[in-house]
Design a protein around this motif. Structure first.
Motif, short mmCIF file in Angstrom:
data_model
loop_
_atom_site.label_atom_id
_atom_site.label_comp_id
_atom_site.label_asym_id
_atom_site.label_seq_id
_atom_site.Cartn_x
_atom_site.Cartn_y
_atom_site.Cartn_z
N GLN A 1 0.84 -1.20 0.00
CA GLN A 1 0.00 0.00 0.00
C GLN A 1 0.87 1.25 0.00
N ALA A 2 1.97 1.20 0.75
CA ALA A 2 2.89 2.34 0.77
C ALA A 2 3.48 2.57 -0.63
N TYR A 3 3.86 1.47 -1.28
CA TYR A 3 4.44 1.56 -2.62
C TYR A 3 3.41 2.08 -3.62
N ASP A 4 2.16 1.69 -3.45
CA ASP A 4 1.08 2.16 -4.31
C ASP A 4 0.95 3.68 -4.22
N PHE A 5 1.00 4.20 -2.99
CA PHE A 5 0.91 5.65 -2.78
C PHE A 5 2.07 6.35 -3.48
N ARG A 6 3.26 5.79 -3.32
CA ARG A 6 4.45 6.38 -3.93
C ARG A 6 4.34 6.38 -5.46
N GLU A 7 3.84 5.28 -6.03
CA GLU A 7 3.69 5.19 -7.48
C GLU A 7 2.67 6.20 -8.00
#
Length: 272
Positions: free
Chosen positions: A44-50
């Motif tokens: 989920q953190a990576y999704d936000f960053r993307e």
């Protein structure tokens, strides 16, 4: 996945991840926690960053139970890109029985018509628990406070009028007044006259089709297994007649066929 672990995984501390309530409570209760679930916060953190990188997204909103996951995304964007992003959380919205209102719950309240037809959206509010009527009127409508105070005092059969007003106002706010009126009229025809209103959800098929497929296609059941259980328990009806055979089929052609799941969910099988 290996580059993901190498480039993204290095920014997460297992010690810190174990301190989050969502993980800590499971471990304290000795409940099973799969590797997939443990990595959810990283994904989920990576999704936000993307989203930040690709589309310039700067704000993620969610329920209070998502605070840890959102903060992880904020920190990941800062560490990997030097980008400042933000998070906003609100108290979880629950019903009187303590159930969370969200997309993972059966019967999720999708805002867009493509995800949930106007009639089903209207019906959600119409089927509100008596104990939630006043609170939902305050949260999801613009009615004056004195009118809400009057409506929430209604008891017995009269509370149904308050629920209809809630359904009309909440639907009008999200889908438009015309959609609300059409859904209300469909409900009146369906429940008071026994007819099939125009706003009922539809499932198009050609020729003979399995009832379980129709129930899933109409969105009344999440899977064929759930549809079979509904039929077995006597909750499915075709043209008003109860069906108990899990292998039952329905023929699409000519006039639409009314399909019901329980007392509150109705749809039409149409030829297509």
């Amino acid at each position: 996945y290996i580059p993901f672990l190498r480039e993204v995984g290095q920014h997460f501390s297992v010690n810190r991840m174990l301190s989050f309530d969502s993980v800590k409570l499971r471990l304290d209760r000795e409940q099973s926690l799969s590797f997939l679930e443990f990595n959810y916060m990283i994904l989920q953190a990576y999704d936000f960053r993307e989203l930040s990188q690709r589309h310039g997204v700067r704000l993620q909103m969610g329920g209070s139970d998502q605070w840890g996951n959102i903060v992880n995304g904020i920190e990941l964007a800062r560490r990997m890109d030097g980008t400042e992003v933000f998070g906003v959380t609100t108290p979880l919205l629950t019903t009187a029985d303590g159930q969370k209102m969200g997309k993972t719950v059966s019967g999720a309240v999708w805002l867009h018509e493509d995800q949930l037809p106007h009639f089903d959206y209207w019906q959600f509010w119409r089927n509100t628990d008596d104990r939630d009527v006043g609170r939902f009127l305050r949260l999801f409508t613009d009615l004056p406070e004195d009118e809400i105070a009057r409506l929430e005092k209604l008891e017995g059969a009269e509370i149904n009028e308050a629920k209809k007003i809630l359904a009309n106002e909440a639907t009008a706010m999200c889908r438009g007044r015309e959609a609300a009126e059409q859904a209300a009229e469909t409900a009146r025809k369906t429940f008071e006259e026994g007819a099939s209103g125009d706003a009922l959800p539809t499932f198009a098929a050609s020729g003979e089709v399995a009832l379980v497929d129709v129930l899933v296609g109409l969105g009344f059941c999440a899977s064929k297994g759930e549809a079979r259980r509904l039929i077995k328990q006597g909750g499915a009806r075709v043209a008003g007649e109860k069906v108990s055979d899990e292998a039952a089929t329905v023929t699409a052609g000519g006039e639409p066929v009314r399909i019901s799941a329980g007392k509150k969910h109705h749809g039409l099988l149409v030829a297509g």
